[in-house]
Design an enzyme around this catalytic site. Structure first.
Site, PDB file in Angstrom:
ATOM      1  CB  ALA A  68      -0.847  -0.144   1.657  1.00 24.61           C
ATOM      2  N   GLY A 113       0.388  -4.902   0.861  1.00 25.96           N
ATOM      3  CA  GLY A 113      -1.117  -5.268   0.179  1.00 25.96           C
ATOM      4  C   GLY A 113      -0.723  -6.013  -1.304  1.00 25.96           C
ATOM      5  CD  GLU A 116      -2.723  -7.004   3.434  1.00 25.71           C
ATOM      6  OE1 GLU A 116      -3.813  -8.030   4.257  1.00 25.71           O
ATOM      7  OE2 GLU A 116      -2.537  -6.253   2.868  1.00 25.71           O
ATOM      8  CD  GLU A 136       1.603  -5.606   6.154  1.00 25.76           C
ATOM      9  OE1 GLU A 136       0.387  -5.831   5.294  1.00 25.76           O
ATOM     10  OE2 GLU A 136       2.463  -6.231   6.228  1.00 25.76           O
TER      11      GLU A 136
END
Length: 263
Positions: A68, A113, A116, A136
């Protein structure tokens, strides 16, 4: 798509979706996630017949999706962070719920992300350059787009805990060994060609049966065996009301290739 944040191409019923922010290692910002949501909420675009499979990849060799967008997240309030996480979860769930098979094709980084997003596909192909991880915790965050919910289904709770708690990155060979990746290829071209060939093979099967199989597998994850069997039984029953089942069994008995109507 605005500013070509997503590149789309349709080849013989296979839609290739490419995240196109190579200068940012294809990081998922709000714009990319919003455009992915818009794409996945509507009918998949096609230049010809129906889309029978999706390849999800990132532009360039350096990254599938490096994560992200940290710069964007660094100034978010808790409410904004929650909304951003909800958007990422919506995108990954929409991808997971597509009735057609989805293959994530990973070259370079698939972190945070990006990992994911790849896990929301049915399965993952990778090149030897691929790097996976949920780092993260090194930023004071946790996986927010489904990593805590999905990684343990892919690799088991022990590996999921170790990877998430340490933020450790693993290469493609290790990712395959623990079950995160299905296959590893020498080059990006070989990977994409193999993904297209796999989807072409699946396209020769009953589209209704493939969609029902996908739904039954997805609905069974994390449930007790008795509940999972009930889901499977209901999906199995539905096949008996389809033209695909009548055609498939008739073709088998007549010793001819089936021509599935898709309903």
């Amino acid at each position: 798509m605005s500013d070509k944040t997503l590149l789309l191409s349709d080849d013989d019923g296979v839609l290739t979706v490419t995240v196109n922010r190579p200068n940012a290692l294809n990081a998922l910002n709000e714009q990319v996630l919003t455009e992915l949501r818009t794409l996945l909420e509507g009918p998949l675009p096609s230049t010809g017949g129906a889309i029978r499979g999706v390849i999800l990849t990132g532009a360039g060799e350096r990254a599938f999706v490096a994560g992200a967008d940290i710069k964007e997240m660094s100034v978010m309030t808790p409410d904004e962070g929650e909304a951003f996480g909800a958007l990422g979860q919506r995108v990954t769930r929409l991808l997971e719920e597509l009735p057609v098979p989805v293959i994530a094709c990973v070259s370079g980084y698939a972190l945070g992300g990006g990992c994911e997003l790849a896990m929301a596909a049915d399965f993952i192909y990778a090149t030897g350059s691929a790097v996976f991880g949920q780092p993260e915790v090194s930023l004071g965050l946790i996986p927010g787009f489904g990593g805590c919910a999905r990684l343990h289904h892919r690799v088991g709770p022990g590996w999921a805990r170790e990877l998430i708690y340490t933020g450790r990155k693993i290469d493609a060979a290790e990712a395959r060994r623990i079950g995160l990746v299905n296959r590893v290829f020498d080059t990006r071209e070989e990977m994409l060609d193999s993904a297209a060939a796999t989807l072409a093979e699946i396209a020769t099967r009953s589209p209704v049966a493939v969609a029902l199989s996908k739904s039954a597998i997805d609905g069974s994850i994390g449930r007790p065996v008795t509940d999972a069997l009930a889901i499977e039984k209901a999906a199995f029953r539905r096949t008996f009301a389809t033209g695909d089942m009548r055609e498939g069994t008739a073709a088998f008995l007549a010793k001819r290739p089936p021509s599935f109507p898709g309903h």
